[in-house]
Motif scaffolding. Sequence first.
Motif, PDB file in Angstrom:
ATOM      1  N   ASP A 500      35.871  35.898  42.539  1.00 58.44           N
ATOM      2  CA  ASP A 500      37.239  36.360  42.301  1.00 58.44           C
ATOM      3  C   ASP A 500      38.043  36.374  43.598  1.00 58.44           C
ATOM      4  O   ASP A 500      39.212  35.969  43.627  1.00 58.44           O
ATOM      5  CB  ASP A 500      37.217  37.770  41.688  1.00 58.44           C
ATOM      6  CG  ASP A 500      36.702  37.777  40.264  1.00 58.44           C
ATOM      7  OD1 ASP A 500      36.638  36.684  39.658  1.00 58.44           O
ATOM      8  OD2 ASP A 500      36.331  38.868  39.776  1.00 58.44           O
ATOM      9  N   SER A 501      37.420  36.836  44.676  1.00 56.23           N
ATOM     10  CA  SER A 501      38.109  36.880  45.970  1.00 56.23           C
ATOM     11  C   SER A 501      38.449  35.480  46.456  1.00 56.23           C
ATOM     12  O   SER A 501      39.544  35.231  46.989  1.00 56.23           O
ATOM     13  CB  SER A 501      37.233  37.596  47.011  1.00 56.23           C
ATOM     14  OG  SER A 501      37.014  38.939  46.656  1.00 56.23           O
ATOM     15  N   ARG A 504      41.390  34.063  44.757  1.00 58.00           N
ATOM     16  CA  ARG A 504      42.641  34.656  45.224  1.00 58.00           C
ATOM     17  C   ARG A 504      43.005  34.166  46.623  1.00 58.00           C
ATOM     18  O   ARG A 504      44.031  34.556  47.170  1.00 58.00           O
ATOM     19  CB  ARG A 504      42.531  36.187  45.242  1.00 58.00           C
ATOM     20  CG  ARG A 504      42.399  36.834  43.870  1.00 58.00           C
ATOM     21  CD  ARG A 504      42.676  38.330  43.953  1.00 58.00           C
ATOM     22  NE  ARG A 504      41.778  38.993  44.910  1.00 58.00           N
ATOM     23  CZ  ARG A 504      40.607  39.525  44.586  1.00 58.00           C
ATOM     24  NH1 ARG A 504      40.174  39.456  43.322  1.00 58.00           N
ATOM     25  NH2 ARG A 504      39.881  40.118  45.491  1.00 58.00           N
TER      26      ARG A 504
END
Length: 523
Positions: A500-501, A504
């Motif tokens: 997820d990081s 992003r």
Amino acid sequence: MTSFPRYDPYNYTDGRWLHRDELQRNARRVMFDFSALCDRVIRLCPAAARVAHCEKKEGRCNRVFLLTMNTGSCVVARLPTGIAGPPRLTTNSEVATMTYLRGKISLPIPHVLDWSDDPSNPIGAEYIIQEPAVGVPLRDMWPRMNMEQHMLCTKALCIAITELASFNFPAYGSLYFADGPLESHLKIPFHQGEGFCIGPHCSPVFWNRSPGELELYGRPSPNCGPWKDLKSYSLGLIETGFSRLPNPDTVNHDLLPYQGSIQDHVVLISKSWEVMQQLIKNKCVQDAAAPTLLHPDFHKRNIYVSEENPTVITGVIDWQWASIEPAFVYANEAPDFANQPQETVETILGLDVQEIPGRSEKELKDASIRCQTYDLYMKAYARKIQYARALDPTLFHLFQCCHTSWRDSATALRHALVELSAYWTEELGLPGSCPYYPTDDELEQHIRDYDDFKAVQQLKQWLTVSLDSGSDGWVPNERWDATKDAHRAQYDLWMETGRDSELRGDDDMTVEKGDKLWPFDAR
């Protein structure tokens, strides 16, 4: 005649590891003649004809057997594994320490019936055969004790610590019998006529005896002591730090930046010696470095108490690695009976202790009384310990990490230097300037590396608590399958966070970095 047991007496069988499992178990294999051990025990027990029952127990560095004779008498036989410490010296030092202290302090220490530090004996391994500790482990009784019993037990144990801390020694190192297997120049006599000497420090750290270390480092430290003063002790730490730098051909080059290159460690250890030479000139540091002998693992698992009255101490076991250290080594770590309640996942994640369900006001008051009792006794009666406790621990961090920098990372060592540099004059009151002074760029890089270092420590601590494992990933056999599944689920969740990081665009956490940060390899 005693037959072999149905279980395996030679291999480690009590649990598994979430990290380097095969290496950990192989490092604890001990080959010896089990029948010869039983025969020796029988001869030590009057009127015994055979071993009626044998219970195997695993220590982290020892194979332990509880042997019950047909007469009902019982003895404990302990055999060190290869990771316990230097051959011969570890056994000799432990028995010498127990013998020296018996009768000198109020702590009951089990009587040694027989021992050998020579593996060429008929049993084929070093061993200690001793009487079992009387009573029950304090760890088992503690949850059933009330607040007053906790306080009285803590008081009795604090008195024992102050007794140990009252002994004076002429050097740092480990205790041995005067006729121990040491060259004469490695023996510092004391109390002439009592049959003891101070010799090399027998901790595995100085001898690179932990699993895989001999293969990585290739040799023990060239300077394991004994040391007659703080300067020679400090030099021993530095030379040990250099000895633990691996051959470049054996290094895994896929390391996180905070680990540091071999050259990074060379520079930092060299700079540490410059800083330490300034520190050891300081009178406060010298006064906090009195040679002191304490139990190396004085926690509830090694303390036995009366089942009828658990405030009465009936035995203390496991004196292996007891050594004479500068008092400041013992200053800032309280035993678990005098510590705050064990951390939970919630406290590690930063919740206020008052918000945690089940953490009652009574439990907090109990812990507060025990901590105050410990502090009171250290302040009033353990002069050497208290003097060190009164000083800023920043003064001593370097002594505690310079010799293990490759194991713990360059960042851990650099952080001790950075703190000293920042606090040298105003907070610590040291003269002149610190020999180590990072540039702005170096400090900025250190902050980034230290964030990663702390993340791994917090992650490991969280896993240890949530999985109920040892800090090295040890899990008992009966929970292995369930814990391994839970570990995998935690790892998958961690990696999902990394994905997820990365999506992003967050460079501070990527899938690759998340995998490297994960502390255990059982995936």
